[in-house]
Design a protein around this motif. Structure first.
Motif, mmCIF file in Angstrom:
data_model
loop_
_atom_site.group_PDB
_atom_site.id
_atom_site.type_symbol
_atom_site.label_atom_id
_atom_site.label_comp_id
_atom_site.label_asym_id
_atom_site.label_seq_id
_atom_site.Cartn_x
_atom_site.Cartn_y
_atom_site.Cartn_z
ATOM 1 N N LEU A 70 0.422 -0.694 0.384
ATOM 2 C CA LEU A 70 -0.242 0.051 -0.078
ATOM 3 C C LEU A 70 0.845 0.985 0.280
ATOM 4 N N TRP A 71 0.458 2.001 -0.935
ATOM 5 C CA TRP A 71 1.201 3.750 -0.712
ATOM 6 C C TRP A 71 0.146 4.542 -0.417
ATOM 7 N N SER A 72 0.252 4.747 0.231
ATOM 8 C CA SER A 72 -0.697 5.524 1.150
ATOM 9 C C SER A 72 -0.578 7.070 1.916
ATOM 10 N N THR A 73 -1.194 8.283 1.655
ATOM 11 C CA THR A 73 -1.147 9.658 2.115
ATOM 12 C C THR A 73 -1.680 9.540 4.041
ATOM 13 N N THR A 74 -0.588 8.752 4.735
ATOM 14 C CA THR A 74 -1.268 8.328 5.704
ATOM 15 C C THR A 74 -0.152 9.100 7.108
ATOM 16 N N GLN A 75 -0.260 9.733 8.403
ATOM 17 C CA GLN A 75 0.400 9.491 8.838
ATOM 18 C C GLN A 75 0.372 8.659 10.232
ATOM 19 N N ALA A 76 0.040 7.420 9.677
ATOM 20 C CA ALA A 76 -0.130 6.752 10.824
ATOM 21 C C ALA A 76 0.075 5.205 9.557
ATOM 22 N N PRO A 77 1.250 5.330 9.425
ATOM 23 C CA PRO A 77 1.359 3.412 8.141
ATOM 24 C C PRO A 77 1.300 2.724 9.731
ATOM 25 N N PHE A 78 1.688 2.459 10.288
ATOM 26 C CA PHE A 78 1.467 0.808 11.112
ATOM 27 C C PHE A 78 0.372 1.385 11.890
ATOM 28 N N ALA A 79 -0.523 1.994 11.516
ATOM 29 C CA ALA A 79 -2.244 2.038 12.322
ATOM 30 C C ALA A 79 -2.673 1.120 11.788
ATOM 31 N N VAL A 80 -2.692 1.849 9.879
ATOM 32 C CA VAL A 80 -2.943 1.149 8.865
ATOM 33 C C VAL A 80 -2.180 -0.472 8.498
ATOM 34 N N GLN A 81 -1.290 -0.243 8.705
ATOM 35 C CA GLN A 81 -0.876 -2.206 8.395
ATOM 36 C C GLN A 81 -1.698 -2.776 9.424
ATOM 37 N N GLU A 82 -1.676 -2.419 10.675
ATOM 38 C CA GLU A 82 -2.174 -4.006 11.486
ATOM 39 C C GLU A 82 -4.235 -3.631 11.747
ATOM 40 N N THR A 83 -4.612 -2.475 11.155
ATOM 41 C CA THR A 83 -5.853 -2.867 10.187
ATOM 42 C C THR A 83 -6.732 -3.591 8.770
ATOM 43 N N ILE A 84 -5.514 -3.198 8.050
ATOM 44 C CA ILE A 84 -5.604 -3.734 7.328
ATOM 45 C C ILE A 84 -4.815 -5.477 7.175
ATOM 46 N N ALA A 85 -4.404 -5.574 8.134
ATOM 47 C CA ALA A 85 -4.125 -7.070 8.084
ATOM 48 C C ALA A 85 -5.019 -8.113 8.718
ATOM 49 N N GLU A 86 -5.646 -6.897 10.103
ATOM 50 C CA GLU A 86 -7.106 -8.097 11.104
ATOM 51 C C GLU A 86 -7.901 -7.652 8.965
ATOM 52 N N ILE A 87 -8.215 -6.880 8.463
ATOM 53 C CA ILE A 87 -9.403 -7.425 7.974
ATOM 54 C C ILE A 87 -8.671 -8.219 6.588
ATOM 55 N N PHE A 88 -7.960 -8.510 6.400
ATOM 56 C CA PHE A 88 -7.529 -9.950 5.332
ATOM 57 C C PHE A 88 -7.477 -11.199 6.221
ATOM 58 N N GLY A 89 -7.034 -11.100 7.553
ATOM 59 C CA GLY A 89 -6.737 -12.065 8.134
ATOM 60 C C GLY A 89 -5.284 -12.574 7.992
ATOM 61 N N LEU A 90 -4.532 -11.400 7.786
ATOM 62 C CA LEU A 90 -2.965 -11.372 8.095
ATOM 63 C C LEU A 90 -1.826 -11.737 8.147
ATOM 64 N N PRO A 91 -0.983 -11.996 8.378
ATOM 65 C CA PRO A 91 0.062 -11.112 9.616
ATOM 66 C C PRO A 91 0.838 -10.159 9.052
ATOM 67 N N ARG A 92 0.806 -9.336 9.913
ATOM 68 C CA ARG A 92 1.465 -7.829 9.826
ATOM 69 C C ARG A 92 2.162 -7.692 8.795
ATOM 70 N N GLU A 93 3.246 -8.608 8.642
ATOM 71 C CA GLU A 93 4.102 -8.763 7.784
ATOM 72 C C GLU A 93 3.803 -8.850 6.098
ATOM 73 N N PHE A 94 2.770 -9.159 6.148
ATOM 74 C CA PHE A 94 2.507 -9.704 4.534
ATOM 75 C C PHE A 94 1.956 -7.931 4.091
ATOM 76 N N VAL A 95 1.461 -7.429 4.732
ATOM 77 C CA VAL A 95 0.811 -5.678 4.524
ATOM 78 C C VAL A 95 2.486 -5.508 4.605
ATOM 79 N N ARG A 96 2.928 -4.014 3.350
ATOM 80 C CA ARG A 96 3.848 -3.260 3.264
ATOM 81 C C ARG A 96 2.723 -2.148 3.274
#
Length: 732
Positions: free
Chosen positions: A188-214
């Motif tokens: 994900l390329w994103s205009t976010t101020q909180a990249p690690f919060a985005v990583q955590e939420t997206i990993a939860e939505i898709f049922g993935l380990p966090r390291e699978f979301v960059r």
């Protein structure tokens, strides 16, 4: 060099599709029918995402959220605000995506809606969520001292209500995101101020380990809190998941920015007891924060910011605060520059001038008698160690010439002066990590999750690294937010980056120097404690002429690089029932004072002079710090005098920068001065918001001084001033 910066909108990937969102035209309705098939027949349309896609096997989760998983990626059977996504299109071109958005057939059954947080809590009000009676999803409390005894000891009790409307962050760069799946992993390329919060939420939505979301964050064109937490990423990631491998890009247009996230609406009832000599005895505050249709980040904000930032930097023996998070049928609300301290200062600093007027005490003197000093305890029970509230206030008062008589004006032009002070917490519980890498060629890499969004954070952090290592700034390279390359950082918000990430940089560079000593010891035939680290070399403490270069240390150990890790962590927090505990690792402090001229025939306010002061602890970059102070004031002028999103039955009617005014050069003060207060023993403080919250109450207090009317509802528009002057009531 061209002096340009590449933003997310400049990024192009092979085979990239363009996304468009279909949004609800109603604030509250049932979706009776949604048919995406007409859109699929349009040339260039590749996929349409609806809630039905989330029913498939191995589909992502539909709902997400911070504390309450109440927000759908796209609405399933019900919409709760104008602009809520009901479908999304991925197409070869923007034109095809827009045509498809118009072609999708949606039938709604409109339901009653409620927009004001106070009205939303009344019996019989339409429910935004069926599982939330009275639309109150959170009630937080602060209890300090004997409130009844405090009011009984008062000679005067003053009670007022202040309000703030929703507003737009109006960042120059709109929100955007690009998503691409490859081999079960998401980038994900994103205009976010909180990249690690985005990583955590997206990993939860898709049922993935966090390291699978960059998550990768290019430099942002402004954020102001609006790009904090999770915004576009779920819908873009879900679209990319549906098109199986091709990247998908979504860039919002300006009108969409107004319904993506707003400032909280706030109703603040403040009641204060005071003795005739001006000593405060008790303060009771009741706040209703309008959170919009979904809880989003509001629960976390309420447990800290929304509870303590409405009291003020004063010694008050008894304080009770009740803060409510309330659902309404407006767009979600979230962090906004000076989050909840702006609204709080607007109320308590206007209120302090009302008290001063009732008692016949000079507003500056009233504050002097009550401000927190070093060694005092705040109403949360925590000890105030760095207290420069009085110094900030006196700096702006002296700048304005407060003790000297001033012209009150005559005829249609009246003049007045006002001042205000603020107190703001930062995140009580958070963590910042960084990594420094010394390369064999003598370059130092600083890996940080801090987002650069125009505030100069990367420059300040590089300067800290340069100061700690002695290296010239040009030999330090900052590697920015990429969750696979940099260690964890909580968020770039709350004016925490220079202080908290800066502390992590200091720890990392200290560890690097310790490792250099350890590696150099056998090469210099000495013990590590006998060595000192100098710029680019390690030398014997007693014989500094005997030394070895850093590059030579790495070469002799056959190393391409030497790494060190730094961590800074805070572990505060408040008791959920009493509000007692540690609300902030340190307190942000600032003040403002102004002289204004009011045209009584039109109600227009002109800022003749504005003085701003902030306590910085220790300044890292004076030029950037000065710009932060000035930027805060200019941003605050917009919030004070003109900015608000106007809704008509939930529909924004000024969702563009032609109808939504922001300050221009003509709106700036004739004179703007700012001061940075430092302390040799002080820690580094953030400056991103300190001089913003006092702006609105300082202007309101100056208005009262000029013409004797008190405005309690922001913004202070010419129409409100004119009506206050010429209406039946002189106090509105």
């Amino acid at each position: 060099m061209r002096g340009t910066i590449s933003h997310l909108a400049d990024l192009r990937l092979p085979g990239m599709l363009v996304a468009k969102v279909v949004r609800s035209p109603f604030p509250h309705a049932r979706i009776r029918r949604l048919d995406p098939r007409p859109a699929m027949g349009i040339p260039g349309v590749v996929a349409v995402l609806t809630a039905e896609d989330f029913n498939e096997s191995r589909a992502p989760r539909l709902f997400y959220g911070v504390d309450r998983r109440d927000q759908p990626v796209v609405a399933r059977d019900r919409v709760r605000y104008v602009g809520e996504p009901v479908a999304a299109i991925a197409a070869e071109t923007l034109e095809a995506a827009e045509e498809a958005a118009r072609a999708i057939e949606v039938e709604y059954e409109e339901w009653p809606a409620v927009f004001d947080p106070l009205e939303a809590t009344e019996p019989g009000a339409p429910l935004v969520h069926e599982d939330c009676p009275n639309n109150i999803f959170l009630h937080t409390r602060l209890r300090h001292g004997d409130i009844e005894g405090g009011f009984a000891a008062a000679d005067l009790i003053v009670e007022e209500t202040y309000t703030t409307p929703p507003a737009s962050h109006a960042a120059l760069e709109p929100h955007g995101a690009i998503a691409q799946w490859e081999d079960g992993r998401l980038t994900l390329w994103s205009t976010t101020q909180a990249p690690f919060a985005v990583q955590e939420t997206i990993a939860e939505i898709f049922g993935l380990p966090r390291e699978f979301v960059r998550v990768i964050v290019p430099p942002l064109g402004g954020g102001y809190g609006g790009k904090g937490y999770v915004r576009l990423e779920p819908i873009v990631a879900a679209l990319a998941w549906k098109v199986s491998g091709r990247p998908v890009r979504l860039i919002l247009d300006r009108s969409e920015e107004f319904i993506l996230l707003t400032r909280h609406t706030a109703h603040i009832r403040i009641r204060t007891g005071v003795r005739s000599d001006g000593t405060l005895t008790a303060r009771q505050v009741e706040v209703y924060w309008g959170a919009g249709a979904y809880a989003d980040i509001t629960p976390r904000l309420l447990r800290g910011a929304g509870l303590v930032r409405v009291v003020g930097p004063y010694r008050i023996p008894a304080v009770h605060v009740d803060a409510y998070g309330v659902y309404t049928h407006l767009p979600p609300a979230g962090p906004f520059r000076g989050t909840m301290s702006f609204e709080g200062a607007w109320a308590y600093e206007s209120h302090m001038d009302t008290i001063a007027c009732r008692l016949g005490i000079d507003p500056l003197e009233l504050r002097r008698r009550n401000l927190l000093r070093p060694g005092d305890r705040f109403c949360t029970g925590e000890l105030i160690e760095e207290a420069f509230f009085l110094e900030c206030l006196e700096a702006v008062a002296e700048c304005l010439g407060w003790e000297q008589p001033h012209e009150k004006g005559e005829g249609t032009r009246r003049r007045g002066r006002g001042l205000a002070i603020m107190m703001k917490s930062t995140l009580p519980r958070s963590r910042s990590e960084c990594r420094v890498v010394l390369r064999a060629d003598g370059r130092l890499e600083l890996h940080t999750g801090t987002v650069e969004m125009g505030q100069g954070a990367h420059t300040a952090l590089a300067q800290i690294a340069a100061t700690e290592t002695g290296l010239p700034l040009e030999r330090i390279e900052v590697i920015g937010p990429d969750t696979t390359r940099v260690p964890y950082d909580a968020t770039t918000s709350a004016s925490r980056s220079t202080s908290m990430m800066g502390a992590a940089v200091q720890e990392a560079t200290a560890r690097l120097k310790e490792e250099l000593r350890r590696r150099a010891a056998p090469l210099l035939e000495a013990n590590p404690e006998e060595l000192i680290v100098q710029t680019g070399r390690v030398a014997l403490r007693d014989r500094p002429e005997e030394w070895i270069a850093w590059e030579e240390i790495l070469r002799r150990h056959s190393m391409e690089a030497l790494e060190a890790h730094g961590v800074f962590e805070t572990r505060g927090g408040l008791d959920p029932e009493t509000g007692q505990g540690i609300a902030s690792p340190h307190w942000h402090q600032g003040a403002g004072a102004c002289e204004i001229e009011v045209d009584v025939e039109t109600g227009k306010i002109r800022i003749l002079r504005y003085c701003a002061a902030a306590y910085a602890g220790r300044v890292v970059n004076p030029a950037l710090a000065e710009l932060q102070n000035q930027g805060n004031v200019i941003f605050g002028l917009g919030q004070a005098l003109m900015e608000q999103i106007v809704f008509d039955h939930g529909q924004p009617v000024n969702a563009n920068l032609s109808d939504y005014p922001i300050p221009s050069l003509r709106d700036l003060p004739d004179e703007l001065e700012s001061f940075l207060l430092e302390s040799p023993e002080g820690t580094i403080h953030g400056l991103g918001e300190m001089t913003l919250p006092p702006v609105a109450p300082a202007i309101a207090n100056a208005l009262f001084d000029a013409i004797g009317v008190r405005i309690r509802d922001l913004p202070i528009t010419p129409e409100k001033v004119w009506r206050a002057i010429h209406g039946d009531k002189a106090d509105v």
